[in-house]
Write a protein that holds these residues in place. Structure first.
Motif, PDB file in Angstrom:
ATOM      1  N   ILE A 376       0.848  -1.204   0.000  1.00 40.70           N
ATOM      2  CA  ILE A 376       0.000   0.000   0.000  1.00 40.70           C
ATOM      3  C   ILE A 376       0.879   1.248   0.000  1.00 40.70           C
ATOM      4  O   ILE A 376       1.832   1.339   0.774  1.00 40.70           O
ATOM      5  CB  ILE A 376      -0.869   0.075   1.272  1.00 40.70           C
ATOM      6  N   GLY A 377       0.547   2.192  -0.846  1.00 38.63           N
ATOM      7  CA  GLY A 377       1.190   3.508  -0.786  1.00 38.63           C
ATOM      8  C   GLY A 377       0.123   4.528  -0.472  1.00 38.63           C
ATOM      9  O   GLY A 377      -0.956   4.506  -1.068  1.00 38.63           O
ATOM     10  N   LYS A 378       0.395   5.422   0.494  1.00 37.14           N
ATOM     11  CA  LYS A 378      -0.627   6.402   0.865  1.00 37.14           C
ATOM     12  C   LYS A 378       0.009   7.772   0.988  1.00 37.14           C
ATOM     13  O   LYS A 378       1.157   7.901   1.433  1.00 37.14           O
ATOM     14  CB  LYS A 378      -1.226   6.016   2.221  1.00 37.14           C
ATOM     15  N   PHE A 379      -0.745   8.779   0.611  1.00 37.12           N
ATOM     16  CA  PHE A 379      -0.236  10.132   0.787  1.00 37.12           C
ATOM     17  C   PHE A 379      -1.405  11.068   1.080  1.00 37.12           C
ATOM     18  O   PHE A 379      -2.406  11.063   0.372  1.00 37.12           O
ATOM     19  CB  PHE A 379       0.509  10.604  -0.466  1.00 37.12           C
ATOM     20  N   SER A 380      -1.227  11.863   2.132  1.00 31.60           N
ATOM     21  CA  SER A 380      -2.310  12.742   2.560  1.00 31.60           C
ATOM     22  C   SER A 380      -2.242  14.084   1.819  1.00 31.60           C
ATOM     23  O   SER A 380      -1.152  14.624   1.595  1.00 31.60           O
ATOM     24  CB  SER A 380      -2.170  12.974   4.063  1.00 31.60           C
ATOM     25  N   PHE A 381      -3.407  14.632   1.489  1.00 30.08           N
ATOM     26  CA  PHE A 381      -3.421  15.971   0.868  1.00 30.08           C
ATOM     27  C   PHE A 381      -2.933  17.040   1.848  1.00 30.08           C
ATOM     28  O   PHE A 381      -2.564  18.137   1.433  1.00 30.08           O
ATOM     29  CB  PHE A 381      -4.819  16.303   0.335  1.00 30.08           C
ATOM     30  N   MET A 382      -2.876  16.709   3.153  1.00 29.93           N
ATOM     31  CA  MET A 382      -2.342  17.648   4.147  1.00 29.93           C
ATOM     32  C   MET A 382      -0.895  17.990   3.847  1.00 29.93           C
ATOM     33  O   MET A 382      -0.378  19.025   4.263  1.00 29.93           O
ATOM     34  CB  MET A 382      -2.391  17.014   5.556  1.00 29.93           C
ATOM     35  N   ALA A 383      -0.204  17.071   3.137  1.00 34.05           N
ATOM     36  CA  ALA A 383       1.210  17.300   2.835  1.00 34.05           C
ATOM     37  C   ALA A 383       1.415  17.712   1.375  1.00 34.05           C
ATOM     38  O   ALA A 383       2.550  17.758   0.892  1.00 34.05           O
ATOM     39  CB  ALA A 383       1.997  16.028   3.145  1.00 34.05           C
ATOM     40  N   ASN A 384       0.324  18.024   0.691  1.00 26.67           N
ATOM     41  CA  ASN A 384       0.420  18.440  -0.713  1.00 26.67           C
ATOM     42  C   ASN A 384       0.386  19.975  -0.752  1.00 26.67           C
ATOM     43  O   ASN A 384      -0.542  20.603  -0.235  1.00 26.67           O
ATOM     44  CB  ASN A 384      -0.760  17.828  -1.495  1.00 26.67           C
ATOM     45  N   SER A 385       1.417  20.554  -1.371  1.00 28.22           N
ATOM     46  CA  SER A 385       1.563  22.008  -1.256  1.00 28.22           C
ATOM     47  C   SER A 385       0.413  22.772  -1.907  1.00 28.22           C
ATOM     48  O   SER A 385      -0.050  23.775  -1.385  1.00 28.22           O
ATOM     49  CB  SER A 385       2.903  22.448  -1.839  1.00 28.22           C
ATOM     50  N   ARG A 386      -0.085  22.299  -3.047  1.00 25.86           N
ATOM     51  CA  ARG A 386      -1.193  22.993  -3.714  1.00 25.86           C
ATOM     52  C   ARG A 386      -2.444  22.972  -2.830  1.00 25.86           C
ATOM     53  O   ARG A 386      -3.120  23.990  -2.650  1.00 25.86           O
ATOM     54  CB  ARG A 386      -1.490  22.314  -5.049  1.00 25.86           C
ATOM     55  N   ALA A 387      -2.720  21.783  -2.261  1.00 31.12           N
ATOM     56  CA  ALA A 387      -3.905  21.641  -1.416  1.00 31.12           C
ATOM     57  C   ALA A 387      -3.787  22.552  -0.187  1.00 31.12           C
ATOM     58  O   ALA A 387      -4.759  23.206   0.207  1.00 31.12           O
ATOM     59  CB  ALA A 387      -4.071  20.183  -0.997  1.00 31.12           C
ATOM     60  N   LYS A 388      -2.591  22.617   0.388  1.00 39.32           N
ATOM     61  CA  LYS A 388      -2.391  23.484   1.557  1.00 39.32           C
ATOM     62  C   LYS A 388      -2.517  24.948   1.161  1.00 39.32           C
ATOM     63  O   LYS A 388      -3.093  25.759   1.887  1.00 39.32           O
ATOM     64  CB  LYS A 388      -1.015  23.245   2.194  1.00 39.32           C
ATOM     65  N   ALA A 389      -1.964  25.277  -0.019  1.00 41.94           N
ATOM     66  CA  ALA A 389      -1.966  26.674  -0.454  1.00 41.94           C
ATOM     67  C   ALA A 389      -3.385  27.213  -0.584  1.00 41.94           C
ATOM     68  O   ALA A 389      -3.633  28.385  -0.316  1.00 41.94           O
ATOM     69  CB  ALA A 389      -1.242  26.804  -1.795  1.00 41.94           C
ATOM     70  N   ILE A 390      -4.305  26.354  -0.989  1.00 41.42           N
ATOM     71  CA  ILE A 390      -5.675  26.856  -1.166  1.00 41.42           C
ATOM     72  C   ILE A 390      -6.605  26.364  -0.051  1.00 41.42           C
ATOM     73  O   ILE A 390      -7.819  26.465  -0.155  1.00 41.42           O
ATOM     74  CB  ILE A 390      -6.237  26.506  -2.560  1.00 41.42           C
ATOM     75  N   ASP A 391      -6.019  25.814   0.977  1.00 42.42           N
ATOM     76  CA  ASP A 391      -6.784  25.375   2.137  1.00 42.42           C
ATOM     77  C   ASP A 391      -7.897  24.386   1.744  1.00 42.42           C
ATOM     78  O   ASP A 391      -9.054  24.555   2.091  1.00 42.42           O
ATOM     79  CB  ASP A 391      -7.382  26.616   2.849  1.00 42.42           C
ATOM     80  N   ASP A 392      -7.486  23.381   0.982  1.00 46.81           N
ATOM     81  CA  ASP A 392      -8.437  22.355   0.545  1.00 46.81           C
ATOM     82  C   ASP A 392      -7.706  21.015   0.649  1.00 46.81           C
ATOM     83  O   ASP A 392      -7.424  20.368  -0.348  1.00 46.81           O
ATOM     84  CB  ASP A 392      -8.853  22.656  -0.911  1.00 46.81           C
ATOM     85  N   ALA A 393      -7.381  20.644   1.885  1.00 42.77           N
ATOM     86  CA  ALA A 393      -6.408  19.568   2.056  1.00 42.77           C
ATOM     87  C   ALA A 393      -6.969  18.350   2.774  1.00 42.77           C
ATOM     88  O   ALA A 393      -6.222  17.571   3.380  1.00 42.77           O
ATOM     89  CB  ALA A 393      -5.182  20.116   2.782  1.00 42.77           C
ATOM     90  N   GLU A 394      -8.281  18.140   2.688  1.00 48.43           N
ATOM     91  CA  GLU A 394      -8.834  16.931   3.304  1.00 48.43           C
ATOM     92  C   GLU A 394      -8.592  15.736   2.390  1.00 48.43           C
ATOM     93  O   GLU A 394      -8.653  15.868   1.168  1.00 48.43           O
ATOM     94  CB  GLU A 394     -10.334  17.089   3.507  1.00 48.43           C
ATOM     95  N   GLY A 395      -8.374  14.577   3.004  1.00 55.49           N
ATOM     96  CA  GLY A 395      -8.338  13.334   2.234  1.00 55.49           C
ATOM     97  C   GLY A 395      -6.946  12.830   1.909  1.00 55.49           C
ATOM     98  O   GLY A 395      -5.936  13.401   2.341  1.00 55.49           O
ATOM     99  N   PHE A 396      -6.915  11.752   1.144  1.00 55.81           N
ATOM    100  CA  PHE A 396      -5.633  11.120   0.819  1.00 55.81           C
ATOM    101  C   PHE A 396      -5.743  10.280  -0.450  1.00 55.81           C
ATOM    102  O   PHE A 396      -6.851  10.011  -0.940  1.00 55.81           O
ATOM    103  CB  PHE A 396      -5.141  10.253   1.988  1.00 55.81           C
ATOM    104  N   VAL A 397      -4.562   9.884  -0.952  1.00 54.90           N
ATOM    105  CA  VAL A 397      -4.492   8.994  -2.113  1.00 54.90           C
ATOM    106  C   VAL A 397      -3.957   7.659  -1.608  1.00 54.90           C
ATOM    107  O   VAL A 397      -2.993   7.627  -0.838  1.00 54.90           O
ATOM    108  CB  VAL A 397      -3.518   9.544  -3.186  1.00 54.90           C
ATOM    109  N   LYS A 398      -4.582   6.598  -2.071  1.00 56.22           N
ATOM    110  CA  LYS A 398      -4.134   5.250  -1.654  1.00 56.22           C
ATOM    111  C   LYS A 398      -3.936   4.422  -2.914  1.00 56.22           C
ATOM    112  O   LYS A 398      -4.848   4.309  -3.735  1.00 56.22           O
ATOM    113  CB  LYS A 398      -5.223   4.654  -0.770  1.00 56.22           C
ATOM    114  N   ILE A 399      -2.727   3.892  -3.074  1.00 57.72           N
ATOM    115  CA  ILE A 399      -2.456   3.049  -4.250  1.00 57.72           C
ATOM    116  C   ILE A 399      -2.138   1.630  -3.775  1.00 57.72           C
ATOM    117  O   ILE A 399      -1.373   1.448  -2.814  1.00 57.72           O
ATOM    118  CB  ILE A 399      -1.275   3.627  -5.071  1.00 57.72           C
TER     119      ILE A 399
END
Ligand code: FAD
Ligand code: NAD
Length: 466
Positions: A376-399
């Motif tokens: 499993i690979g997971k990454f949270s939008f909390m650590a995604n700079s674009r999502a943080k920049a526009i304050d829309d950082a809920e959720g994650f990607v799971k591969i």
């Protein structure tokens, strides 16, 4: 003499009209019959398009109301529901007219009326004045779609007890809305009316929403919707609905036998859809159905009759517009002697809430059941700079990738633009890509898509930003 066609498509939804266009592109003299008076099917008229229009408009309303949190003061924000509905209706009209133009452009003959079998090679078309036209055809493709299911003994009046069709055209915002069924329709339409001010309760039979979705995503999804104000009553069974003049009372029993009544202005029943074979006169030509009343087809979409095919919601598989479209293209190509094909392992599913939820391929639960070993690979939008920049950082990607070969087996996303991000993974899966292939692909910065790349890196525990 009856008009003669090489192919006749019954139903002008995304399955039917796409199939008719592809048949005509391949040189067949083609007709398409549609009974609702407007092309585009459920999807364009009372499904995908009007619901996405309202999802977008209600999201904008909700966001604008909260802009002052971000330092943008704009005073009182008011809802003009009838104007909002007009905006939605305009989107529908433009698109359905667009399909009519496409049929004309491709020289498909469009018949307005209800199609039914007179014989294996003759189709009757009755218009709304009951005037009958009979046409002859070599091949027929049934693409008559699906209809909403109600609960036993409960009828839709589309005012108080509504299906999605009624929920797309309320004249005022309900004070309290009960949604029966926490699937695609319930959560999308529940979100719309909740954002516009309704108190929304979801009554769901199971212990989780969106059955079939990866469980981790589904529980994150429910957490987020709860935070947005939607109230969930899980493992509740609806026993009865009593309709009054202007409201309804819903009686439920939970898993422990406790009874609870809900009073509400409107109740949306969204517990699934059933295949629509009404009025086709299938008995006349002995076309077989399966145990769920869907038209039975083989892998080439052929029914038990040699020259009759079926596609879309009226056959087995996910009830999705893009699945119907792909089947429409595949069956047209097969009829024209080519090798049409649909890869059912790479059909994405998207819930257009905020945030969006998207998935493709196998879920973790399915891989366990199939005894396939995975990473499993997971990454949270909390650590995604674009999502943080526009304050829309809920959720994650799971591969999910195969433990040995690293081949991508599935991906599940909840977060901003998840419905767009999933396309990259679809292409990767079609090419049999490994998670490393995605991880080594350069993604623009700062974009939400970097979260996909980081999730792919995380499959081998080498994400950079977490
Ligand atoms: P349909 O679109 O149902 O089209 C069938 C057409 O056949 C209808 O227009 C019907 O009038 C016509 N017809 C039926 N019988 C006859 C007859 N005897 N003669 C002539 N015409 C006939 N899917 C997505 O992928 N994305 C979404 O965002 C999405 N949102 C949705 C939202 C809602 C509220 C609903 C209800 C559905 C949504 N769907 C969505 C599902 C999608 O609409 C269907 O999967 C899709 O429309 C199926 O296409 P189809 O061509 O098989 O059938
Ligand atoms: P659904 O299958 O998505 O969800 C139905 C829900 O109702 C499930 O959670 C199920 O457990 C629950 N349920 C069933 N019987 C119940 C009962 N008696 N009491 C309480 N809960 C009950 O069905 P839907 O939401 O009606 O949508 C129908 C189909 O339309 C979807 O499956 C999907 O294929 C399509 N659709 C797609 C989209 C999209 O792609 N964004 C949007 C809307 C609809």
């Amino acid at each position: 003499m009856a008009d003669k066609f090489q192919a006749v498509v019954i139903g002008g939804g995304p399955g039917g009209y796409v199939c008719a266009i592809r048949l005509a592109q391949l040189g067949l003299k083609t007709a398409c019959i549609e009974s609702r008076g407007s092309l585009g099917g459920t999807c364009l008229n009372i499904g995908c398009i009007p619901s996405k229009s309202l999802l977008n408009l209600s999201d904008e309303f909700h966001k604008v109301k909260h802009l002052s949190n971000k330092g943008i003061e704009i005073g009182d924000v008011k809802l003009n529901l009838s104007k909002m509905m007009k905006s939605k209706d305009k989107a529908v009209t433009v698109l359905t007219k667009g399909v009519e133009f496409l049929l004309k452009k491709n020289k498909v003959t469009y018949f307005k009326g209800t199609g039914s079998f007179k014989s294996k090679n003759e189709i009757s078309i009755k218009d709304n004045q009951n005037k009958e036209t009979i046409i002859e055809t070599d091949k027929t493709i049934i693409a008559t779609g699906s209809l909403p299911v109600s609960l036993p003994g409960i009828e839709f009046d589309e005012k108080i007890i509504v299906s999605s069709t009624g929920a797309l055209k309320f004249e005022k915002v309900p004070k309290k809305m009960v949604v029966v069924g926490g699937g695609y329709i319930g959560l999308e339409m529940g979100s719309v009316w909740s954002r516009l001010g309704a108190e929304v309760h979801v009554v769901e039979f199971l212990d989780h929403i969106t059955p079939g979705m990866d469980k981790e995503i589904s529980s994150e999804f429910m957490k987020i919707l709860k935070k947005q104000g939607i109230i969930f009553h899980m493992q509740h069974k609806v026993e009865k609905i009593k309709k009054n003049n202007s409201d309804a009372i819903i009686s439920t029993t939970d898993k422990d036998g406790n009874k609870k009544d809900f009073d509400c202005d409107v109740v949306l029943i969204s517990v699934g859809r059933k295949p629509n074979t009404n009025g086709l006169n299938l008995e006349k030509v002995n076309i077989s159905l399966d145990n769920k009343n869907r038209i039975k087809v083989d892998k080439n979409f052929k029914t038990n009759l040699d020259n009759v095919f079926a596609i879309g919601d009226v056959i087995a598989g996910p009830m999705l517009a893009h699945k119907a479209e792909d089947e429409g293209v595949a069956v047209a190509e097969n009829i024209a002697g080519q090798s049409g094909h649909v890869n059912y392992d790479t059909i994405p599913g998207v819930v257009y809430t905020t945030p969006e939820v998207a998935s493709i391929g196998k879920t973790e639960e399915q891989l366990k059941e199939l005894d396939i070993k995975y990473k499993i690979g997971k990454f949270s939008f909390m650590a995604n700079s674009r999502a943080k920049a526009i304050d829309d950082a809920e959720g994650f990607v799971k591969i999910l990738a195969d433990e040995k070969t690293d081949k991508v087996l599935g991906a599940h996303l909840i977060g901003p633009h998840a419905g767009e991000l999933i396309a990259e993974i679809g292409v990767a899966m079609e090419f049999g890509a490994s998670s490393e292939d995605i991880a080594r692909t350069c993604h623009a910065h700062p974009t939400f898509s970097e979260a996909v790349k980081e999730a792919a890196l995380s499959v081998d525990k080498r994400a950079i930003h977490s």
